[in-house]
Design a protein around this motif. Structure first.
Motif, PDB file in Angstrom:
ATOM      1  N   TRP A  96      -4.299  -8.447 -12.294  1.00 38.69           N
ATOM      2  CA  TRP A  96      -4.271  -9.579 -11.359  1.00 38.69           C
ATOM      3  C   TRP A  96      -2.893 -10.234 -11.344  1.00 38.69           C
ATOM      4  N   ALA A  97      -2.313 -10.405 -12.544  1.00 36.36           N
ATOM      5  CA  ALA A  97      -0.998 -11.045 -12.630  1.00 36.36           C
ATOM      6  C   ALA A  97       0.075 -10.219 -11.930  1.00 36.36           C
ATOM      7  N   LEU A  98      -0.002  -8.885 -12.055  1.00 36.47           N
ATOM      8  CA  LEU A  98       1.043  -8.024 -11.521  1.00 36.47           C
ATOM      9  C   LEU A  98       0.862  -7.693 -10.040  1.00 36.47           C
ATOM     10  N   TYR A  99      -0.371  -7.639  -9.567  1.00 40.98           N
ATOM     11  CA  TYR A  99      -0.587  -7.158  -8.200  1.00 40.98           C
ATOM     12  C   TYR A  99      -1.144  -8.218  -7.244  1.00 40.98           C
ATOM     13  N   ILE A 100      -1.519  -9.385  -7.764  1.00 41.63           N
ATOM     14  CA  ILE A 100      -1.949 -10.487  -6.908  1.00 41.63           C
ATOM     15  C   ILE A 100      -1.022 -11.689  -7.071  1.00 41.63           C
ATOM     16  N   LYS A 101      -0.827 -12.119  -8.302  1.00 41.43           N
ATOM     17  CA  LYS A 101      -0.020 -13.312  -8.556  1.00 41.43           C
ATOM     18  C   LYS A 101       1.458 -13.080  -8.263  1.00 41.43           C
ATOM     19  N   ALA A 102       2.000 -11.975  -8.768  1.00 38.68           N
ATOM     20  CA  ALA A 102       3.436 -11.689  -8.578  1.00 38.68           C
ATOM     21  C   ALA A 102       3.614 -10.212  -8.263  1.00 38.68           C
ATOM     22  N   PRO A 103       3.314  -9.798  -7.038  1.00 37.05           N
ATOM     23  CA  PRO A 103       3.320  -8.367  -6.696  1.00 37.05           C
ATOM     24  C   PRO A 103       4.699  -7.716  -6.693  1.00 37.05           C
ATOM     25  N   PHE A 136      -6.862  -3.965  -6.197  1.00 32.25           N
ATOM     26  CA  PHE A 136      -5.920  -4.942  -5.643  1.00 32.25           C
ATOM     27  C   PHE A 136      -4.946  -4.303  -4.654  1.00 32.25           C
ATOM     28  N   MET A 137      -4.430  -3.103  -4.990  1.00 32.79           N
ATOM     29  CA  MET A 137      -3.485  -2.445  -4.091  1.00 32.79           C
ATOM     30  C   MET A 137      -4.155  -1.978  -2.802  1.00 32.79           C
ATOM     31  N   THR A 138      -5.424  -1.589  -2.892  1.00 31.78           N
ATOM     32  CA  THR A 138      -6.115  -1.033  -1.732  1.00 31.78           C
ATOM     33  C   THR A 138      -6.660  -2.115  -0.807  1.00 31.78           C
ATOM     34  N   PHE A 139      -7.275  -3.152  -1.375  1.00 36.39           N
ATOM     35  CA  PHE A 139      -8.036  -4.103  -0.562  1.00 36.39           C
ATOM     36  C   PHE A 139      -7.399  -5.481  -0.438  1.00 36.39           C
ATOM     37  N   GLY A 189      -3.998  -8.467  -0.828  1.00 35.22           N
ATOM     38  CA  GLY A 189      -2.617  -8.629  -0.425  1.00 35.22           C
ATOM     39  C   GLY A 189      -2.433  -8.469   1.073  1.00 35.22           C
ATOM     40  N   LYS A 190      -1.203  -8.280   1.472  1.00 33.52           N
ATOM     41  CA  LYS A 190      -0.877  -8.114   2.880  1.00 33.52           C
ATOM     42  C   LYS A 190      -0.995  -6.638   3.282  1.00 33.52           C
ATOM     43  N   PRO A 191      -1.433  -6.367   4.506  1.00 34.06           N
ATOM     44  CA  PRO A 191      -1.514  -4.964   4.967  1.00 34.06           C
ATOM     45  C   PRO A 191      -0.130  -4.308   4.965  1.00 34.06           C
ATOM     46  N   ARG A 192      -0.068  -3.109   4.401  1.00 36.72           N
ATOM     47  CA  ARG A 192       1.201  -2.377   4.345  1.00 36.72           C
ATOM     48  C   ARG A 192       1.196  -1.153   5.255  1.00 36.72           C
ATOM     49  N   ALA A 193       0.089  -0.910   5.916  1.00 35.89           N
ATOM     50  CA  ALA A 193       0.004   0.221   6.841  1.00 35.89           C
ATOM     51  C   ALA A 193       0.581  -0.185   8.196  1.00 35.89           C
ATOM     52  N   SER A 194       0.806   0.798   9.039  1.00 35.49           N
ATOM     53  CA  SER A 194       1.317   0.522  10.384  1.00 35.49           C
ATOM     54  C   SER A 194       0.246  -0.191  11.209  1.00 35.49           C
ATOM     55  N   GLY A 219      -3.736  -1.984   1.507  1.00 38.75           N
ATOM     56  CA  GLY A 219      -3.685  -3.423   1.280  1.00 38.75           C
ATOM     57  C   GLY A 219      -4.284  -4.233   2.410  1.00 38.75           C
ATOM     58  N   GLY A 220      -4.951  -5.339   2.031  1.00 34.04           N
ATOM     59  CA  GLY A 220      -5.455  -6.294   3.005  1.00 34.04           C
ATOM     60  C   GLY A 220      -6.563  -5.811   3.905  1.00 34.04           C
ATOM     61  N   ILE A 221      -7.388  -4.877   3.442  1.00 32.60           N
ATOM     62  CA  ILE A 221      -8.421  -4.327   4.332  1.00 32.60           C
ATOM     63  C   ILE A 221      -9.835  -4.706   3.902  1.00 32.60           C
ATOM     64  N   ARG A 222      -9.972  -5.580   2.906  1.00 30.39           N
ATOM     65  CA  ARG A 222     -11.313  -5.870   2.383  1.00 30.39           C
ATOM     66  C   ARG A 222     -12.219  -6.526   3.435  1.00 30.39           C
ATOM     67  N   LYS A 223     -11.647  -7.314   4.332  1.00 31.25           N
ATOM     68  CA  LYS A 223     -12.457  -7.968   5.361  1.00 31.25           C
ATOM     69  C   LYS A 223     -12.780  -7.030   6.515  1.00 31.25           C
ATOM     70  N   MET A 224     -12.021  -5.936   6.611  1.00 31.30           N
ATOM     71  CA  MET A 224     -12.260  -4.977   7.694  1.00 31.30           C
ATOM     72  C   MET A 224     -13.365  -3.978   7.325  1.00 31.30           C
TER      73      MET A 224
END
Length: 641
Positions: free
Chosen positions: A533-540, A440-443, A445-450, A370-375
């Motif tokens: 999109w609704a399940l993993y971005i709008k309301a995860p 959506f889960m990979t790139f 949302g918020k980063p879930r890795a350490s 999660g949250g790595i698309r900009k990296m």
């Protein structure tokens, strides 16, 4: 030229495998990659010469078998179908080889890995250039062997060893049926040459022979036996369980197996044997049913998986189902067209997933991403391109091929065609959902890795990203550029008899289906995207709650319809128990007990008893002599009397 295309990978495999210690890691990579690139460039030339330039050839290398009435040549059959497969196999394989230079840079057995990759490619090339069933079987078993070596490449991992053995054994089940089919072909036709068998096949329509004590239709039996082999190699329902476990191998292996080589062998074989399948409506119905059911089954499982590679693996299983039910409704051109486009975007997705895993310090669980698309923006864009092609978005490759398959199933106007159409549409919705769920889960949302992992996230080197860019170009343009040739106006002049049709071309009717049929796959694709999109971005938070509310269904999908558990209960455990009984009771207690172990025990016991007589006391020996004399005297007295 054609000999070079086929044998250059073998030369690379031999050099890297036997001389890797002397030429080193870099030398093995250079040799195998350069030879594969040359083979790929020659394949492109062959494609333009044969498929687009009306060429073709049959090149006999030597006589392979000559025994009594049986003779088989080792020959290269070069027609349009072969030319398409040569481009797919060598193109994807050469890019996988180059990608592996970066991905496997820290491995300790690079020459062995590169050798296995080239050997795998050679076996697949032997399969697609086969001119007879013996040569086809050689390539067929060759890719099975190479897949075993590659899946179990990290042999120190117990899970990799188990996955390799599982792939090998499950494929043996299918290959047994395939071998029976080839035996039946020889018994019926007296030859294993494609030309001879295909030319004489119409004479056996409606005729029966004795098989397993029953009178059965000859062609139907042969086709179903051959297709059982395809079910194993191409991971169709029932013989699919090896495919997800194959993810234990390095990611480049996954891309090669799932995109261009092993799993496409079954589709190629069915299309190559279209002169047989077209004469057996029952066999085609069976192929359609298995393919459509697999497409839907694998898509349902894909929506619940959390391992990024397993999601793509079940996607492969589902897309192969599409190819098979296309062949089942006689849309062979659509089946090969989807095989062609699928090779680009599925290899792109697998290698993109490898880039993600590389960036995430070998993490494969999407719940920890999660949250790595900009990296890693380049990898993100490449994965987007692959996803757009897979989900059938207009102007991307998958849109042209997958929609044509669904339209062909509708245009067949048969009960089994309607069944395939309904499940194909449902699978299109599920495909869009799990594909965008992965993105959506990979790139997003918020980063879930350490923090330590996030800190080290970085874009892959050019040796890994350049192959992604080339595959992305194919995922974008392959559908539009070749649509008219594979399934459109230039169908006849493109294929020129390499795909056989007994009746009307269903692809012609597919071009004239109602507008709602053409739009339905796109509607399903958009709907799947919207739901993801609704399940993993709008309301995860909703997916977790849904999983708890519907836990039995969630676990059913997460555990892959419990196929592994069922097989374990019905087959694996009884086989292990039977083996244990035969080992302990049969071999240990019976054979060894009454055989070598029993004889040696008796001899040992008698020796112990005899040893007790050797006490060392003189009076014991004198007493024994006296008893002996008395016994001899008694014997003489009795005999004399």
């Amino acid at each position: 030229m054609y000999q070079a295309i086929v044998f250059l990978p073998l030369i690379g495999a031999i050099i890297a495998g036997f001389f890797g210690r002397w030429i080193g890691d870099r030398g093995a990579q250079l040799v195998t990659c350069s030879l594969l690139v040359v083979s790929a460039l020659l394949s492109i030339i062959a494609f333009f010469d044969v498929a687009l330039g009306h060429g073709g050839a049959r090149i006999e290398l030597f006589t392979w078998f000559d025994s009594g009435d049986f003779a088989a040549s080792w020959a290269l059959r070069i027609d349009t179908l072969t030319a398409v497969m040569l481009v797919v196999v060598t193109g994807v394989s050469s890019l996988v080889h180059i990608y592996s230079v970066g991905y496997m840079s820290h491995d300790t057995s690079i020459p062995r890995f590169m050798s296995y990759l080239s050997l795998f490619t050679f076996a697949m090339l032997m399969l697609v250039t086969a001119d007879n069933f013996v040569q086809l079987f050689f390539g067929w078993e060759g890719v099975g062997l190479a897949s075993y070596l590659l899946i179990g490449f990290w042999y120190k991992k117990p899970s990799a060893n188990a996955a390799a053995i599982k792939a090998f054994l499950v494929n043996r089940v299918g290959d047994f049926g395939f071998a029976l089919g080839i035996f039946a072909v020889f018994v019926v036709f007296g030859s294993l040459s494609f030309d001879t068998v295909f030319a004489n096949a119409p004479e056996f329509v409606g005729r029966n022979f004795l098989f397993l004590g029953q009178q059965v239709d000859i062609l139907t039996t042969i086709c179903i036996l051959l297709f059982i082999g395809a079910m194993g190699k191409s991971a169709q329902l029932g013989l699919h369980t090896w495919l997800p476990d194959a993810m234990e191998g390095p990611t480049p292996v996954s891309a090669l197996i799932h995109a261009a080589t092993m799993v496409t062998a079954g589709v190629f074989m069915v299309c190559r044997c279209s002169p047989l399948f077209e004469l057996s409506p029952t066999a085609l119905t069976f192929v359609t049913f298995i393919g459509a059911t697999t497409a839907f089954f694998a898509a349902t499982v894909g929506v619940a998986q959390n391992d990024i590679k397993r999601v793509i693996a079940y996607s492969t299983c589902s897309q192969l189902g599409y190819m098979f039910f296309a062949a089942g409704v006689s849309a062979y051109g659509a089946a090969i067209f989807h095989l062609f486009t699928h090779a680009f975007f599925k290899a792109l997705l697998f290698l993109g997933a490898g880039s993600v895993i590389h960036a995430m310090s070998d993490e494969q669980d999407m719940r920890n991403m999660g949250g790595i698309r900009k990296m890693i923006p380049f990898t993100y864009v490449m994965m987007l391109v692959g996803t757009l092609a897979l989900t059938g978005v207009p102007f991307f490759a998958g849109f042209y091929s997958k929609d044509m398959i669904i339209e062909s199933a509708f245009a067949a106007h048969t009960d089994i065609g309607e069944y395939a159409f309904v499940l194909g549409v449902a699978a299109a919705f599920l495909t869009a959902f799990y594909s965008w769920r992965l993105i959506f889960m990979t790139f997003h949302g918020k980063p879930r890795a350490s923090e330590a992992v996030i800190h080290h996230v970085h874009e892959s080197p050019a040796v890994m990203t350049v192959p992604l860019a080339i595959l992305a170009a194919g995922a974008v343009g392959a559908g539009y550029l070749f649509y008219d040739y594979f399934v459109g106006h230039h169908y006849e002049e493109f294929w020129r008899g390499s795909l056989y049709l007994a009746g009307e071309n269903v692809l012609e009717a597919a071009h004239h289906v109602p507008l709602w049929v053409k739009l339905l796959p796109l509607v399903m694709s958009v709907s799947g995207f919207a739901l993801a999109w609704a399940l993993y971005i709008k309301a995860p938070d909703i997916p977790g709650r849904l999983a708890k509310m519907h836990e039995p269904i969630y676990k059913f999908l997460l555990n892959k319809w419990y196929f592994d558990e069922i097989y374990d209960f019905l087959l694996v455990r009884p086989a292990k128990y039977l083996g244990l009984v035969l080992w302990k009771k049969g071999d240990g207690e019976t054979i060894d007990g009454f055989g070598p172990d029993g004889v040696s025990a008796v001899v040992l016991d008698l020796s112990r008893r005899a040893r007790k007589l050797q006490s060392g006391y003189l009076y014991h020996y004198a007493f024994a002599m006296l008893i002996g004399v008395a016994a001899i005297a008694t014997w003489f007295m009795v005999m004399g009397g």
